[in-house]
Design an enzyme around this catalytic site. Structure first.
Site, PDB file in Angstrom:
ATOM      1  N   ASP A 200       0.871  -1.172   0.000  1.00  0.00           N
ATOM      2  CA  ASP A 200       0.000   0.000   0.000  1.00  0.00           C
ATOM      3  C   ASP A 200       0.904   1.217   0.000  1.00  0.00           C
ATOM      4  O   ASP A 200       1.723   1.387   0.901  1.00  0.00           O
ATOM      5  CB  ASP A 200      -0.880   0.017   1.256  1.00  0.00           C
ATOM      6  CG  ASP A 200      -1.935  -1.080   1.230  1.00  0.00           C
ATOM      7  OD1 ASP A 200      -2.141  -1.672   0.149  1.00  0.00           O
ATOM      8  OD2 ASP A 200      -2.556  -1.356   2.267  1.00  0.00           O
TER       9      ASP A 200
ATOM     10  N   ASP B  59     -13.778  -5.155  -3.861  1.00  0.00           N
ATOM     11  CA  ASP B  59     -13.812  -5.182  -2.402  1.00  0.00           C
ATOM     12  C   ASP B  59     -15.219  -5.607  -1.997  1.00  0.00           C
ATOM     13  O   ASP B  59     -16.185  -4.907  -2.278  1.00  0.00           O
ATOM     14  CB  ASP B  59     -13.515  -3.788  -1.826  1.00  0.00           C
ATOM     15  CG  ASP B  59     -12.080  -3.345  -2.111  1.00  0.00           C
ATOM     16  OD1 ASP B  59     -11.232  -4.220  -2.401  1.00  0.00           O
ATOM     17  OD2 ASP B  59     -11.805  -2.134  -2.052  1.00  0.00           O
TER      18      ASP B  59
END
Lengths: 270, 202
Positions: free
Chosen positions: A11, A130
């Site tokens: 990330d 997601d």
């Protein structure tokens, strides 16, 4: 034989690697190029960069990170986060990304998947999903109308966008099938419920998606120990398993994990 | 000078950087016919669809210069750069390639997950290439693949490596100083760089 892939995810925020739990609480975890190099030495099969930079003016930083990584690391690299249109995809590919993952923008404009895969080929278009379990299933059963009641063991998952913050009303399995039809070459599936919990991948969700589509699926969210990878790659049918914090903080090295999986009889490159 | 032929498709920068890491001193990414003519070696990379690639190569007027020089200097084709060498593809109806070799390009069976995405092994089929193209690369080594189509050469003597994905398919071919592979050496870590080094050293 085609092997299963182990994929560390970085990330990246404002050019640095960070890691949060359940999409929150960010911690600094280093320089992306250095971290990537370490993973290459450990023979990770691919890398994923997820750009979570909030401000638009700092978005160019990711291109520089990708450029520097591609100069130093010779392995497949997928980059996602904030990709809105064809020109974002082109910039990332030109900077050295091999695949680009689209999430929110694809939900808002599904045809982007088609335009992108027509232009650059399915193999470089990853659709990131997601998904979160829908808790009040009976309510949905009513909405889905008579004739097709949702029983308690037919779980359903909803697609969330904007980094897992915004519900869309979309059914995750339907969306996965639609993404495939529009030309996605791969699905990166993250369970919002399991992400950061370290209690294992969401096997039911992963299994449901891998049996709905005929493109590779990367399972993400929840890896806590070696066995979790084994189960998601076998019982849930995932083609690749992704993890972030586990590898970053060296609770588990990619090398050790791959050795373990190979010993348990999974096709693994090591 | 090594010229990487740029026709607007695929990750040319990665190929250039990998060649440099493999020891190449002078690498140019170009769509100029003049540079292709002057180059000591040629690289035809690329990912994506053959039809679009042929259209771009035609638009850039590069078809003839590639065909004329392909056996004149060491040539490396990667992925789509391998498929383009063949006469036709079943992709989107019938698409004609460069036609350097007779044979077709076929899509993997619908029963498989397509694209084939990931690391797979190569079986080296030819003794000469073992000491030339695949020098210092053991049999059954893993390389990174990312494709939906594979080539079927009519002339089986050019096949130097095969790989299994649902069936056995051709993963590398060679003839004289031409070498082309379905996998991506520029993405295949240490062994990929070694393969590129073998090309740089010709």
């Amino acid at each position: 034989m085609l092997t299963k892939r182990i994929i560390p995810c970085l990330d990246v925020k404002d050019g640095r690697v960070v890691k949060g739990v359940k999409f929150l609480e960010l911690k600094d975890a280093g320089d992306p190029v250095r971290v990537s190099k370490r993973y290459e030495e450990e023979e990770a099969d691919e890398l994923v960069f997820l750009d979570i930079t909030a401000s638009a003016e700092n978005r160019k930083i990711i291109l520089d990170v990708v450029r520097r990584t591609a100069e130093n690391v010779f392995m497949p690299l997928t980059v996602g986060g904030g990709v809105r249109d064809l020109s974002d995809i082109r910039s990332l590919l030109n900077a050295g990304a091999d695949k680009v993952s689209i999430n929110t923008a694809a939900v808002k404009d599904p045809n982007l998947i088609k335009r992108a895969s027509d232009k650059y080929g399915s193999q470089c278009i990853v659709v990131a999903i997601d998904a979160k379990l829908i808790r009040n299933q009976p309510a949905l059963a009513k909405r889905s109308g008579p004739g097709k009641p949702v029983t308690s063991n037919q779980k359903r998952w909803e697609v969330f966008i904007n980094g897992g913050r915004t519900p869309t009303g979309l059914d995750a399995l339907k969306w996965a099938r639609q993404a495939e039809k529009l030309g996605a070459g791969e699905i990166l599936l993250t369970s919002i419920d399991y992400d950061g919990t370290k209690c294992g991948y969401d096997l039911e969700l992963t299994k449901a998606v891998t049996s709905s589509v005929n493109i590779p699926v990367i399972a993400s969210g929840g890896a806590g120990k070696k066995e979790d990878f084994y189960t998601v790659l076998t019982a849930a049918g995932a083609d690749a398993a992704l993890a972030a914090s586990l590898f970053h903080y060296r609770e588990l090295t990619v090398k050790e994990l791959k050795g373990y999986l190979k010993k348990r009889g999974i096709a693994i490159r090591c | 000078m090594i010229a990487i032929i740029d026709y607007g498709m695929g990750n040319l920068r990665s190929v250039a950087k990998a060649l440099e890491a493999a020891g190449a001193k002078n690498v140019k990414v170009t769509s100029s016919a003049g540079l292709i003519l002057r180059a000591d070696k040629l690289v035809l990379p690329g990912v994506g669809a053959m039809q679009e690639a042929m259209r771009e190569l035609r638009k850039l007027r590069l078809l003839e210069v590639i065909k004329k020089n392909i056996f004149r200097k060491p040539f490396l084709g990667i992925c789509l750069g391998l498929q383009l060498l063949f006469s036709e593809s079943q992709e989107g109806g019938k698409v004609r390639g460069l036609g350097i070799f007779k044979g077709g390009v076929k899509r993997f069976s619908r029963k498989l997950k397509v694209p084939q995405m990931g690391w797979n092994q190569i079986r080296i089929k030819n003794q000469e290439s073992r000491i030339k193209n695949f020098k210092n690369i053991p049999d059954n080594s893993y390389f990174y693949f990312c494709h939906s189509y594979y080539v079927i050469p009519e002339d089986k003597s050019i096949i130097i490596a095969t790989t299994d994905y649902g069936r056995e398919f051709v993963s590398a071919i060679a003839k004289d100083n031409l070498f082309a592979c379905q996998f991506h050496p520029e993405k295949s870590q240490r062994l990929g760089l070694r393969l590129l080094e073998n090309f740089v050293k010709i």
